[in-house]
Design a protein around this motif. Structure first.
Motif, PDB file in Angstrom:
ATOM      1  N   GLY A 271     -30.442 -33.593   7.464  1.00 37.54           N
ATOM      2  CA  GLY A 271     -29.352 -34.522   7.151  1.00 37.54           C
ATOM      3  C   GLY A 271     -28.464 -34.070   6.002  1.00 37.54           C
ATOM      4  O   GLY A 271     -27.238 -34.139   6.096  1.00 37.54           O
TER       5      GLY A 271
ATOM      6  N   ARG B 156     -24.423 -32.958   6.024  1.00 40.56           N
ATOM      7  CA  ARG B 156     -23.386 -33.548   5.178  1.00 40.56           C
ATOM      8  C   ARG B 156     -22.631 -32.487   4.391  1.00 40.56           C
ATOM      9  O   ARG B 156     -21.418 -32.565   4.212  1.00 40.56           O
TER      10      ARG B 156
ATOM     11  N   ASP C  21     -20.127 -30.935   6.578  1.00 35.94           N
ATOM     12  CA  ASP C  21     -18.969 -31.811   6.757  1.00 35.94           C
ATOM     13  C   ASP C  21     -18.045 -31.763   5.556  1.00 35.94           C
ATOM     14  O   ASP C  21     -16.837 -31.850   5.690  1.00 35.94           O
ATOM     15  N   ASP C  22     -18.642 -31.624   4.380  1.00 33.20           N
ATOM     16  CA  ASP C  22     -17.846 -31.604   3.160  1.00 33.20           C
ATOM     17  C   ASP C  22     -17.124 -30.282   2.934  1.00 33.20           C
ATOM     18  O   ASP C  22     -16.135 -30.225   2.229  1.00 33.20           O
TER      19      ASP C  22
ATOM     20  N   GLY D 222     -26.266 -41.221   0.066  1.00 31.63           N
ATOM     21  CA  GLY D 222     -25.108 -40.914   0.901  1.00 31.63           C
ATOM     22  C   GLY D 222     -23.857 -40.494   0.147  1.00 31.63           C
ATOM     23  O   GLY D 222     -22.783 -40.394   0.728  1.00 31.63           O
TER      24      GLY D 222
ATOM     25  N   ARG E 245     -21.224 -37.990  -1.878  1.00 36.03           N
ATOM     26  CA  ARG E 245     -20.841 -36.574  -1.910  1.00 36.03           C
ATOM     27  C   ARG E 245     -21.095 -36.117  -3.340  1.00 36.03           C
ATOM     28  O   ARG E 245     -20.903 -36.891  -4.279  1.00 36.03           O
TER      29      ARG E 245
END
Ligand SMILES: [Zn+2]
Length: 371
Positions: A115, A119, A122-123, A345, A347
């Motif tokens: 997970g 992320r 995605d960042d 969750g 960033r």
């Protein structure tokens, strides 16, 4: 860095014997400390053994932990983060080196814990680089300074020696027609790439004239994805030098984005809005789970205490936890803070350059908040 396909492969790994997933923060400012990853891994294992309640986890932590420690003792420090998935009974051993910050975190389960990796991807989406000439154009996909050519468009464009009996003006229009056709073909390829592999950022390189011609016909949403243009001297430059220029565009864009985030956090903090700066206030909002984007300067350490029972932490020194009266340990609590933010969750971004100087003046840490 890894691709979406590689991530999917890693996410599908399973073993009933248990898989250890380890995320390790690598601080580039502490490269001289060879033991940095070992120390961090041991800390994360300790925290995992307190957190994990399954009967199997101590055995897996012990079994796979030894293997990871042995690997880390010989590992050459690179990047900013390292991810390891290990399960000896299932013959699983995977390492992923990252150029971006990850939390220090260890977990045990029957599957890999991907997970956080998802992320991070995605960042930090890949940069698409379009290098365009009048009769030749190429598209590269670039991630963490590794670039791969995916598409090339070559077109026949008549050269000067082919003018023959044409008048100057007519010949010029003839050449321009072919260049325009070439650029149109190239735009179709950019669209096609986005269809199979959607992208967010585009850098365009070439001579000023050709780049401008391309930008004029580039339709939305692609024109909005352009983060910058760069000049290319294809006669005297190697492909690697050209792609390095594209990375400079990306870096400038990233630095600007970091500065904007720091400004946003500082302004909001001063206005009493959704922003916070400084060690104490930021740690508090992390504990409350309110962080949207956590901003940390490179090399920051936060000396404080962390509860061994309920995971409360602060920059203050305490023997007994103020929340649950549990036993506490003293030391750097930044890893804990980053881990908590990630797991909630948020960033998490390390900032450098001007953004770092600005944030250092405010305590070296801050956040944009969800509420
Ligand atoms: Zn506590």
């Amino acid at each position: 860095m890894i691709t979406r396909q590689q991530l999917e492969r890693l996410a599908a790994l399973k073993s009933d014997e248990g898989i250890l997933s380890a995320y390790l923060t690598i601080d580039p400012q502490l490269m001289y400390d060879r033991n940095q990853p070992l120390t961090r891994f041991k800390g994360a294992v300790k925290s995992a053994s307190r957190r994990l309640r399954t009967t199997r986890s101590p055995e897996v932590l012990e079994r796979e932990g030894k293997r990871v420690l042995e690997f880390l003792s010989k590992w050459e420090l690179i990047g900013r983060g390292l991810v390891i998935f290990s399960s000896q009974p299932a013959q699983i051993w995977e390492t992923v080196s990252l150029e971006v910050l990850v939390p220090n975190f260890v977990d045990v389960d029957a599957t890999t814990k991907t997970g956080i990796l998802a992320r991070v991807l995605d960042d930090y989406p890949p940069l698409v680089v379009a290098v365009v000439q009048k009769n030749n154009a190429a598209i590269y996909i670039s991630q963490q300074r590794v670039s791969e050519e995916t598409t090339r468009v070559k077109s026949e464009v008549p050269g000067k020696h082919e003018q023959g009996g044409w008048s100057q003006g007519r010949f010029q229009r003839h050449v321009e027609f072919h260049i325009a056709e070439h650029l149109k073909k190239f735009v179709e390829e950019i669209k096609e790439l986005d269809r199979v592999q959607p992208f967010k950022y585009l850098a365009v390189g070439g001579t000023e004239e050709t780049v401008n011609d391309l930008l004029k016909i580039l339709p939305e949403p692609f024109s909005k994805k352009v983060i910058g243009a760069f000049s290319v001297d294809l006669k005297h430059e190697t492909e690697a030098e050209t792609l390095e220029r594209a990375w400079k565009v990306w870096e400038a864009y990233e630095r600007q984005a970091e500065q904007d985030l720091v400004e946003k956090a500082v302004d909001a903090a001063k206005a009493g809005d959704q922003g916070v700066v400084g060690i104490n206030d930021t740690l508090w909002t992390i504990l409350e789970g309110r962080v949207h984007t956590l901003l940390v300067t490179e090399g920051l350490r936060i000396e404080g205490s962390a509860c061994l029972n309920c995971n409360h932490f602060s920059a203050k020194k305490f023997e007994r936890c103020p929340i649950c009266v549990g036993e506490a340990e003293k030391g750097d609590v930044l890893d804990r803070a980053i881990e908590k933010a990630f797991l909630d969750g948020a960033r998490v971004k390390t900032v450098s350059g001007e953004a770092s100087r600005r944030l250092t003046a405010e305590g070296g840490i801050g956040a944009v908040l969800r509420y």
